[in-house]
Design a protein around this motif. Sequence first.
Motif, PDB file in Angstrom:
ATOM      1  N   VAL A  20      -2.574 -18.472  13.834  1.00 52.30           N
ATOM      2  CA  VAL A  20      -3.263 -18.578  15.113  1.00 52.30           C
ATOM      3  C   VAL A  20      -2.851 -17.465  16.082  1.00 52.30           C
ATOM      4  N   PRO A  21      -1.551 -17.227  16.318  1.00 55.73           N
ATOM      5  CA  PRO A  21      -1.204 -16.080  17.166  1.00 55.73           C
ATOM      6  C   PRO A  21      -1.656 -14.750  16.574  1.00 55.73           C
ATOM      7  N   LEU A  22      -1.613 -14.637  15.232  1.00 52.70           N
ATOM      8  CA  LEU A  22      -2.109 -13.402  14.621  1.00 52.70           C
ATOM      9  C   LEU A  22      -3.593 -13.229  14.885  1.00 52.70           C
ATOM     10  N   ALA A  23      -4.346 -14.323  14.844  1.00 56.40           N
ATOM     11  CA  ALA A  23      -5.788 -14.245  15.136  1.00 56.40           C
ATOM     12  C   ALA A  23      -6.031 -13.703  16.536  1.00 56.40           C
ATOM     13  N   ALA A  24      -5.233 -14.164  17.495  1.00 53.38           N
ATOM     14  CA  ALA A  24      -5.383 -13.659  18.861  1.00 53.38           C
ATOM     15  C   ALA A  24      -5.065 -12.165  18.923  1.00 53.38           C
ATOM     16  N   MET A  25      -4.053 -11.746  18.179  1.00 53.49           N
ATOM     17  CA  MET A  25      -3.687 -10.329  18.151  1.00 53.49           C
ATOM     18  C   MET A  25      -4.810  -9.498  17.536  1.00 53.49           C
ATOM     19  N   LEU A  26      -5.391  -9.974  16.439  1.00 53.06           N
ATOM     20  CA  LEU A  26      -6.468  -9.236  15.785  1.00 53.06           C
ATOM     21  C   LEU A  26      -7.720  -9.197  16.650  1.00 53.06           C
ATOM     22  N   ALA A  27      -7.952 -10.274  17.384  1.00 52.28           N
ATOM     23  CA  ALA A  27      -9.102 -10.288  18.287  1.00 52.28           C
ATOM     24  C   ALA A  27      -8.972  -9.193  19.337  1.00 52.28           C
ATOM     25  N   GLY A  28      -7.745  -8.980  19.824  1.00 47.48           N
ATOM     26  CA  GLY A  28      -7.526  -7.946  20.832  1.00 47.48           C
ATOM     27  C   GLY A  28      -7.613  -6.535  20.282  1.00 47.48           C
ATOM     28  N   ALA A  29      -7.459  -6.395  18.970  1.00 48.78           N
ATOM     29  CA  ALA A  29      -7.450  -5.073  18.348  1.00 48.78           C
ATOM     30  C   ALA A  29      -8.801  -4.687  17.765  1.00 48.78           C
ATOM     31  N   THR A  30      -9.781  -5.593  17.813  1.00 51.77           N
ATOM     32  CA  THR A  30     -11.111  -5.339  17.263  1.00 51.77           C
ATOM     33  C   THR A  30     -12.158  -5.718  18.303  1.00 51.77           C
ATOM     34  N   SER A  31     -13.415  -5.387  18.020  1.00 49.88           N
ATOM     35  CA  SER A  31     -14.468  -5.714  18.983  1.00 49.88           C
ATOM     36  C   SER A  31     -15.676  -6.402  18.354  1.00 49.88           C
ATOM     37  N   ARG A  32     -15.822  -6.339  17.019  1.00 49.26           N
ATOM     38  CA  ARG A  32     -17.013  -6.921  16.399  1.00 49.26           C
ATOM     39  C   ARG A  32     -16.701  -7.846  15.219  1.00 49.26           C
TER      40      ARG A  32
END
Length: 437
Positions: free
Chosen positions: A82-94
């Motif tokens: 879950v925290p990794l998902a938040a990190m990946l969301a911030g590093a991508t846009s689509r």
Amino acid sequence: MTKKFHLGWFTNFTPDPWNGPFSNGGSPWDGQFFVEFARALERACFDYIMLEDKVVISEAYGGTSEVYLKHAMGMVPKGDPVPLAAMLAGATSRLGIVATMSTMAYPPFLLARTASTIDSLAGGRFGWNIVTSAENAAAQNFGLDELPPRELRYDMAHEYMELVYQLWRSWDPDAVVIDRETATYADFEKVRTIDFVGRFFKCRGPLNTVPSPQIVPTLVQAGGSPKGRDFAARHADSIVAAADGIEGMKEYRDDIRRRAIAHGRDPDDIKVLFMIAPVLGETEFEARDRYDRMVRDPHFIEQSLAFISGITDIDFKRFDLDQPLPERLVTNGEQGSLDAFQQHGSGKTLRDLVIEASGGLAASIELIGTPDQVADQMADAMEQVGGDGFLITTPGQAVNRRTIAEVCDGLVPALQRRGLVRTEYEHKLLRDNLRAF
């Protein structure tokens, strides 16, 4: 074939193949490797990356945790997705970001709030992979002596879903007004308690988060047993499926679509993605040699059996590798995965079953060859099955940069040249991209 199909990648927050010749070093815990991974998938226009999870160190294989910890083989150690998902969301846009959360481990309110928050952080690209957990040892980490029976778990899961749906909709979409003249941020008349009282769960509500861009995050689920298939057909936007060959894939997808219609859903709104573990090379000989060396490695056989033991709660160490399984096995764990693996009545030895499964029940069809050859095989499979796409993985789900490059810079361009997968994202929201074709 003119109809495009979808691509996802099934992985987890664990070390890469850390002692192989193309190792990433075995220490991904700051998340930066997965940021690179997600950006590569976004560049290749994947629908989503899915982060699998377990909340237990298994002792299913041989009665100890030795093999799991010795090999760091995809089940342990692992970080919380879950925290990794938040990190990946911030590093991508689509790219869609899907994280696994267990209905056993999360109280419904906490899960609904967490999923809604990450969907907002991701701009509407978050998905929840729904699991109920399938190991007694996992239940013991959360104050239980053992899991409820599998059939009861599905009854609990249906009620859980009804509760989180109500929580996600406890704010009207226009409840947030941000009116400076009246000094009103949110209209209290458009936010309500749900006062949910069920057989298994009770919750007052409402959520104390604003509605996220998708309102209900994209829902992903793997349903293998009849009850599992019915649950997926009722709730999921995308389904993780492992089937036995083209006929098995077609039967599974057709069954899901029939069940979706019975639940009053448009079957085209559900995208069934079949697990595959392609092995690529510059020549077919190179790819075949690479595959044969992998599946006949004694360490691979042991790791694969330990992996299958972990997801089914059955100790496969007690069976002779060179004999068929002595009986049809049943489990209170993942029965659908077990049925897909054991192929009861086939007469195949346990060693044959492991090799055919490519480890971890990863391969619905065998895909070995050059990027162009594998692209043609994928196209043929989708044409026969009818859709909807593939979920790429590796045995045990661990991945290195070489594999990512082979897929994103070799296989995907071959698929794009054939007009089989997208070359750009059509929408901002994950659910909309899944429904784009």
